[in-house]
Design an enzyme around this catalytic site. Structure first.
Site, PDB file in Angstrom:
ATOM      1  N   SER A   1       0.847  -1.193   0.000  1.00 48.01           N
ATOM      2  CA  SER A   1       0.000   0.000   0.000  1.00 48.01           C
ATOM      3  C   SER A   1       0.879   1.239   0.000  1.00 48.01           C
ATOM      4  O   SER A   1       2.112   1.145   0.045  1.00 48.01           O
ATOM      5  CB  SER A   1      -0.886   0.010   1.238  1.00 48.01           C
ATOM      6  OG  SER A   1      -0.094   0.341   2.362  1.00 48.01           O
ATOM      7  N   LYS A   2       0.252   2.378  -0.005  1.00 45.44           N
ATOM      8  CA  LYS A   2       0.969   3.670  -0.042  1.00 45.44           C
ATOM      9  C   LYS A   2       2.015   3.759   1.072  1.00 45.44           C
ATOM     10  O   LYS A   2       3.042   4.406   0.917  1.00 45.44           O
ATOM     11  CB  LYS A   2      -0.031   4.826   0.097  1.00 45.44           C
ATOM     12  CG  LYS A   2      -0.895   4.997  -1.136  1.00 45.44           C
ATOM     13  CD  LYS A   2      -0.423   6.192  -1.954  1.00 45.44           C
ATOM     14  CE  LYS A   2      -0.732   6.137  -3.422  1.00 45.44           C
ATOM     15  NZ  LYS A   2      -2.045   5.891  -3.864  1.00 45.44           N
ATOM     16  N   ARG A   3       1.706   3.109   2.200  1.00 44.66           N
ATOM     17  CA  ARG A   3       2.618   3.072   3.348  1.00 44.66           C
ATOM     18  C   ARG A   3       4.023   2.594   2.936  1.00 44.66           C
ATOM     19  O   ARG A   3       5.024   2.979   3.513  1.00 44.66           O
ATOM     20  CB  ARG A   3       1.983   2.046   4.301  1.00 44.66           C
ATOM     21  CG  ARG A   3       2.424   2.020   5.703  1.00 44.66           C
ATOM     22  CD  ARG A   3       1.689   0.912   6.457  1.00 44.66           C
ATOM     23  NE  ARG A   3       1.771  -0.380   5.790  1.00 44.66           N
ATOM     24  CZ  ARG A   3       0.721  -1.114   5.452  1.00 44.66           C
ATOM     25  NH1 ARG A   3      -0.479  -0.698   5.689  1.00 44.66           N
ATOM     26  NH2 ARG A   3       0.874  -2.276   4.846  1.00 44.66           N
TER      27      ARG A   3
ATOM     28  N   GLY B   1       5.563   3.241   0.270  1.00 46.75           N
ATOM     29  CA  GLY B   1       6.161   4.107  -0.760  1.00 46.75           C
ATOM     30  C   GLY B   1       5.240   4.136  -1.960  1.00 46.75           C
ATOM     31  O   GLY B   1       4.095   3.668  -1.891  1.00 46.75           O
TER      32      GLY B   1
END
Ligand code: GLU
Length: 484
Positions: A252-254, A256
């Site tokens: 996920s965006k977490r 990167g």
């Protein structure tokens, strides 16, 4: 491109492979989708087959033209070309309707008149009884005489037995039909649902191999029932494991950036991303580095890992660094060019540009870094970095730098080799090691403490700029000496 030659060669014993890449255009091209696209592309290229590109845009609220453009752009940038399409599912509603009617006529599907209220109540009861919420088949054998009554069309899933999927990655997967309910294939507004459209399209587009994420394994059982009802041929399935973040949770965006284009913007080379993605979930011994031709030649479904992979930015940078070092200079320079333009650095001299890229390639991990580190060679001088100046521009180098300035003024020819000799001469005249002179000189002419070799650096900055910047540095040193 080179791989086309390969394609022609393979055509001779082509096994009539048709793969597909069918993203839903609801966002950018995701890293996971790009890997799916790559595997389908490689498989098609390997067997001289075809890759179908299809936009699954039936969810009109979430599908956007902007997402289509981003996906197309991501594929173009990666060099993943397709042979057929792009097809839009929203252009094919007539065909889906025809198939739904056919399924209704043959009794493989039925109209369901259950309203929201009934379905909500059913769900509540099932949840309370701790049963998995599912449709109870109420309309399976019910007919409505009421005209204009709203209905959905459901597929009549077998109540008993099992569905077996002979998956190329997971082996034989058995799913109990009793686990599956009668899924909706057409909504009350006449819009067909994913399970129906995907089967019809894969059939109409002669898809032979479906390589997709293993989050679709359960869907495959449902789709196989529809395939059977239509008497369509079964494609070969390969469900590839998911990509997780390093923490083992779904990427996920977490973790990167997850979009392909953001890696492009960060200065990753397409070949580096492709090489990273091909290895992320597939292996061939311990080999890491694959040219595009090698990927095509060696990719196979047997080499796909069975468990999820972890997305690792550092590894991606390692590949990128490798290709920045190894790519032919001309090619690297072409990749770097738009990044210079974006940063407002104007390339006037092509030869100089290639030299700059050549000088930086061993010192960076991304194309963006090449540009950042090349600012001293382009555009206005931004002054001396405070801490670099403090550390290197000291009284002790005043004389050697003045000496160098005089020699640079006269230096002819202006070549890296001659400039090297010039700096060496001054160092030995001043009884200093080369580095003790070269480093302050570097700071003086670039403003920063790191640059390619001093000879190339001087050469690239050019006489006029070198003298101007040296004057500023000399003034700084004199001022410092005086006020000490
Ligand atoms: N549009 C679907 C998705 O993006 C495609 C799934 C499939 O490959 O069948 O997940």
């Amino acid at each position: 491109m080179q791989y086309n030659i390969y394609k022609l060669k393979q055509c001779v014993n082509s096994m009539n492979v048709v793969t597909r890449f069918p993203p839903s255009p609801t966002g950018d091209l995701h890293i996971g989708s790009a890997r799916t696209a790559l595997y389908n592309w490689l498989f098609a290229r390997k067997y001289g087959g075809e890759l179908v590109f299809r936009l699954e845009d039936t969810d009109r609220e979430r599908s956007t033209e902007q997402a289509v453009e981003a996906i197309v752009e991501g594929m173009r940038w990666l060099g993943l070309d397709y042979d057929s399409g792009p097809y839009y599912q929203t252009d094919r509603f007539k065909r889906y309707k025809e198939v739904v009617d056919q399924l209704l006529d043959s009794g493989c599907a039925y109209r369901c008149y259950c309203d929201r209220e009934r379905l909500d109540k059913l769900r509540e009861e099932q949840t309370a009884a701790k049963i998995k919420p599912r449709y109870d088949g109420y309309c399976r054998d019910r007919h409505s005489d009421v005209q204009n009554e709203s209905y959905v069309v459901r597929f009549r899933t077998p109540l008993n037995g099992t569905t077996k999927i002979d998956d190329k990655v997971h082996g034989l997967v058995t799913i109990e039909n009793s686990e599956l309910d009668d899924l909706i294939i057409m909504r009350s507004d006449g819009v067909p649902t994913y399970h129906l459209t995907v089967v019809v399209d894969d059939f109409d587009m002669n898809v032979t191999h479906i390589i997709r994420g293993d989050d679709h394994l359960n869907n495959t059982a449902r789709q196989l029932h529809i395939i059977e009802a239509l008497e369509a041929p079964r494609p070969v399935y390969a469900h590839i494991p998911m990509i997780n973040g390093v923490d083992g949770k779904r990427l996920s965006k977490r973790d990167g950036a997850t979009s392909v284009l953001s890696y492009r913007d960060e200065g990753i080379l397409p070949h580096a991303l492709l090489n990273y993605l091909v290895r992320l979930g597939w292996s061939q011994g311990d080999d890491e580095i694959f040219s595009i031709d090698q990927m095509i030649e060696q990719f196979n479904l047997d080499g796909i890992n069975k468990s999820a992979s972890a997305f690792d930015q550092e590894k991606l940078l390692w590949f990128n660094q490798h290709y920045i070092h190894e790519a032919p200079l001309e090619e690297l320079a072409e990749h770097a060019r738009p990044y210079f333009a974006k940063a407002g650095l104007h390339i006037k001299d092509e030869e100089k540009f290639r030299l700059v890229v050549g000088a930086q390639r061993t010192r960076v991990k991304t194309l963006v870094e090449i540009v950042e580190k090349s600012a001293p060679f382009y555009g206005p001088f931004l002054g001396h970095d405070e801490s670099a100046a403090k550390k290197h521009l000291r009284g002790i180098v005043l004389e050697p730098l003045e000496d160098i300035r005089e020699l640079l003024r006269e230096q002819n020819p202006w070549t890296a080799a001659e400039l090297h000799t010039l700096v060496e001469t001054v160092a030995s005249r001043s009884n200093m090691k080369l580095g003790k002179v070269a480093q302050p000189l570097r700071v003086a002419v670039t403003g920063v403490a790191a640059s390619p070799g001093i000879d190339v650096t001087l050469f690239l900055i050019g006489r006029e700029e070198c003298l101007k910047r040296l004057d500023l540095a000399l003034a700084y040193i004199k001022n410092r000496v005086q006020s000490a």
